[in-house]
Design an enzyme around this catalytic site. Structure first.
Site, short mmCIF file in Angstrom:
data_model
loop_
_atom_site.label_atom_id
_atom_site.label_comp_id
_atom_site.label_asym_id
_atom_site.label_seq_id
_atom_site.Cartn_x
_atom_site.Cartn_y
_atom_site.Cartn_z
N LYS A 155 13.18 -16.12 37.23
CA LYS A 155 13.33 -16.30 35.95
C LYS A 155 13.24 -17.64 35.37
O LYS A 155 12.98 -18.24 34.40
CB LYS A 155 14.10 -15.12 35.55
CG LYS A 155 14.47 -15.23 33.61
CD LYS A 155 15.38 -14.20 33.35
CE LYS A 155 15.64 -14.41 31.78
NZ LYS A 155 16.44 -13.29 31.48
N GLU A 179 18.25 -20.87 46.11
CA GLU A 179 17.75 -20.04 47.19
C GLU A 179 15.99 -20.14 47.04
O GLU A 179 15.32 -20.35 48.07
CB GLU A 179 18.06 -18.50 47.37
CG GLU A 179 19.50 -18.65 47.75
CD GLU A 179 20.47 -18.55 46.48
OE1 GLU A 179 20.10 -19.07 45.47
OE2 GLU A 179 21.54 -17.82 46.81
N GLY A 184 17.01 -10.07 34.16
CA GLY A 184 16.28 -10.52 35.67
C GLY A 184 16.42 -8.90 36.42
O GLY A 184 15.39 -8.72 37.03
N ARG A 185 17.44 -8.22 36.25
CA ARG A 185 17.46 -7.22 36.91
C ARG A 185 16.65 -5.93 36.33
O ARG A 185 16.79 -4.74 36.70
CB ARG A 185 18.94 -6.73 37.30
CG ARG A 185 19.73 -6.56 35.83
CD ARG A 185 21.46 -6.54 36.39
NE ARG A 185 22.27 -6.73 35.13
CZ ARG A 185 22.43 -8.20 35.00
NH1 ARG A 185 22.30 -9.20 35.37
NH2 ARG A 185 23.29 -7.93 33.53
N GLU A 236 26.10 -5.69 38.53
CA GLU A 236 25.87 -6.93 37.80
C GLU A 236 25.80 -6.86 36.29
O GLU A 236 26.24 -7.31 35.40
CB GLU A 236 24.62 -7.74 38.12
CG GLU A 236 24.56 -9.17 38.24
CD GLU A 236 23.38 -9.79 38.46
OE1 GLU A 236 22.35 -9.68 38.03
OE2 GLU A 236 23.48 -10.82 39.51
N HIS A 263 25.06 10.61 59.00
CA HIS A 263 25.63 10.58 60.35
C HIS A 263 26.32 9.09 60.60
O HIS A 263 26.51 8.50 61.46
CB HIS A 263 24.49 10.46 61.41
CG HIS A 263 23.89 11.90 61.38
ND1 HIS A 263 24.42 12.89 62.20
CD2 HIS A 263 22.78 12.24 60.71
CE1 HIS A 263 23.55 13.93 61.96
NE2 HIS A 263 22.66 13.45 61.17
N LYS A 301 28.47 -20.20 42.92
CA LYS A 301 27.21 -21.05 42.90
C LYS A 301 27.91 -22.44 42.95
O LYS A 301 27.35 -23.43 43.60
CB LYS A 301 26.27 -20.84 42.05
CG LYS A 301 25.41 -19.48 41.84
CD LYS A 301 24.28 -19.46 40.91
CE LYS A 301 23.97 -18.33 40.58
NZ LYS A 301 23.08 -18.22 39.59
#
Ligand code: F6P
Length: 553
Positions: A206, A212, A267-268, A353, A384, A512
């Site tokens: 965005k 990253e 973004g999400r 978030e 399990h 960050k």
């Protein structure tokens, strides 16, 4: 606005909790044969059963009263009207505009953004057509059959989750990889499986500034150039999905290869926008549109259904009841469909978030707990692994069980077994097993009294553990779209009740910034570099140790 915990509707619910201590869900079921009908909702191809929550008709009404007092309906109207409800970033929140097939026009600051949405979708569609037909070729004239999506957070989790979920719809011969981690191994492992002549890199960000993504993108570009590609080929093999035209141009991607979206798409919440390009490339544009249609159907339901019959609203309100009144600080998302294996990770970002906030929109500390910890794994794997704690641990944990009645690939009796577990686990969590039942069982097995006394406490299940079941006929693009939109709106409603801004994410910034400060203090391999001593003793000590290990290695 009066503080959440000081409004009378909150006090009523607090009294309800006390009253509920004397009863159990088993008793509530025994006392009301209509409980399943009373506490279930069908909408947009999904069926929600929330009867296995410790609520009564009165409590449901009291939760609705809370929603009304918090003006959920007003907030919903403000969102759809494009008002800047993301107050700390002064932005509208209009992801439903990306999937509105009722041809409504949405406006942000007086501008009709729906026109841009439609144009962006057309551009995507045309590009996908060219890739699929082979009209858009790689630098050596070969078809681009492989996609590597480079993005992180919302620019990775949504597209990856949806692509995996729609595996039965994959276009034959196409492959997709998702690279997110700055750990170079993620990209290297992926590139080892790719051919530069046939790979399309999608740089999804965005902001187009995320460390990253920009680092991975630069490395991918270098790999392309080192492995036969040339600068002219970059234009054929790299496209960008972003809101930041300048940064995309600075990276060297031309306008034609940029697919835009806008700051009013969080973004999400962005997989419906150009960020969905990798999904559409993998499943075809028609199926991508069906995903949007499914979400739109849930939007229409959320806009129009009365609160008490509104699936996202009721899912949110029972979540508030469990979180704030019964004390469930964690919530499990348990899809009984292997193709939904990334759903828990996706919802971790979507929910945590959004609602992991300790301060309200008014800047005051949140007076009550907000977003829970979200975690999960596909069933039956989770059974399990961690369900032990769900059944017998000291914490109350709420859960959503999700399953299609029909599998996309029915093999033998696998799906019946899967479904029997999907149905049994909520029953077990709700019913539990009393000490008397345990003792009867052990004695029926012929155990000695001393052994019964010793084992009985370990075999008791307290029950009364709340959960929802979400059932669909099949996991299709439409039902997946509806499911994601269901959770988006649930998160929104909870944010409104808690009074937090679900659309900012300041909590990701400090780490960050500190990482940027530490980066120059990390030695390259073989170099000895003492820590600058600018941090606390623990961080300095760790930097020193890292640097010594790297010098030796
Ligand atoms: O750091 C968190 C975050 O900003 C998320 O909200 C977002 O989805 C992710 O980083 C990626 O951001 P971008 O798409 O701008 O690269």
């Amino acid at each position: 606005m009066t503080s959440l915990t000081e409004i009378p509707e909150w006090a009523v619910l607090a009294e309800d909790v006390e009253a509920m201590k004397a009863t159990s869900m088993r008793a509530l079921f025994a006392g009301d044969p209509r409980r399943f009908n009373r506490f279930s909702i069908e909408a947009a191809g999904l069926f929600l059963d929330y009867a296995k929550n410790k609520i009564t008709e009165d409590i449901a009404d009291h939760l609705i009263a809370l929603a009304v007092a918090r003006d959920v309906e007003g907030a919903r109207a403000r969102m759809f009207a494009g008002e800047p409800i993301n107050v700390t970033e002064d932005r509208a929140v209009l992801h439903p505009a990306l999937r509105d097939f009722a041809m409504r026009d949405y406006h942000v600051c007086g501008e009709n953004v729906s026109l841009k949405v439609r144009a962006a979708r057309e551009k995507m569609k045309a590009f996908i057509g060219r890739i699929h037909s082979g009209a858009h070729k790689g630098y050596t004239g070969k078809r681009l059959d492989t996609v590597v999506n480079i993005g992180i957070g919302g620019s990775d989790l949504g597209p990856q989750m949806a692509t995996e979920a729609l595996r039965p719809y994959w276009v034959e011969g196409r492959r997709s990889f998702f690279v997110s981690n700055i750990d170079g191994q993620h990209l290297a492992d992926t590139l080892a499986q790719c051919d530069p002549e046939t790979t399309l890199f999608i740089i999804a960000s965005k902001t187009f500034t995320t460390q990253e993504t920009m680092t991975n993108a630069a490395t991918a570009r270098a790999w392309f150039l080192e492995n036969g590609g040339d600068e002219a080929g970059v234009g054929k093999h790299f496209v960008a999905l972003s809101t930041n035209t300048h940064a995309v141009a600075a990276f060297g991607i031309e306008k034609d290869n940029m697919f835009v979206f806008w700051d009013w798409v969080g973004g999400r919440y962005s997989l419906w926008s150009s960020i969905g390009l990798p999904i559409a490339l993998q499943v075809g544009f028609d199926n991508f549109e069906k995903l949007l249609h499914g979400a739109h159907a849930m939007d229409e339901h959320f806009r129009a259904a009365p609160l008490r019959e509104n699936m996202p609203v009721m899912l949110a309100l029972v979540g508030v009841w469990n979180r704030n009144f019964l004390g469930a600080a964690s919530h499990a998302v348990l899809p009984y469909d292997q193709h939904l294996h990334r759903l828990p990770a996706y919802l971790q970002q979507a929910d945590m978030e959004s609602n992991g906030k300790r301060v309200g929109t008014n800047g005051a500390p949140a007076p009550a707990p907000t977003g829970p910890v979200i975690f999960g794994e596909p069933g039956t794997n989770g059974q399990h692994a961690f369900y032990q704690l769900l059944h017998q641990g000291t914490d109350l944990i709420s859960a959503d069980f999700i399953a299609p009645a029909i599998s996309q690939s029915e093999t033998g009796d696998h799906h019946e077994i899967l479904l029997s577990n999907f149905l049994a686990q909520p029953e077990a969590l709700m019913r539990g097993k009393t000490e008397d039942e345990v003792r009867d069982e052990l004695s029926a097995e012929g155990r000695a009294q001393a052994e019964i006394d010793r084992l009985a406490p370990h075999k008791v299940f307290p029950g009364d553990r709340p959960c929802n079941s979400i059932l669909m006929e099949k996991l299709t693009p439409e039902t997946l779209g509806a499911l994601i939109a269901l959770y988006e709106h649930k998160i929104f409603v909870q944010g409104v009740v808690w009074g937090v801004n679900s659309f900012d994410q300041w909590g990701v910034e400090l780490g960050k910034t500190l990482a940027k400060a530490i980066l120059p203090e990390i030695a390259r391999r073989g170099e000895v570099k003492p820590a600058a001593d600018t941090h606390d003793a623990s961080t300095n000590g760790l930097i020193d140790r890292v640097n010594h290990l790297r010098a030796k290695g």
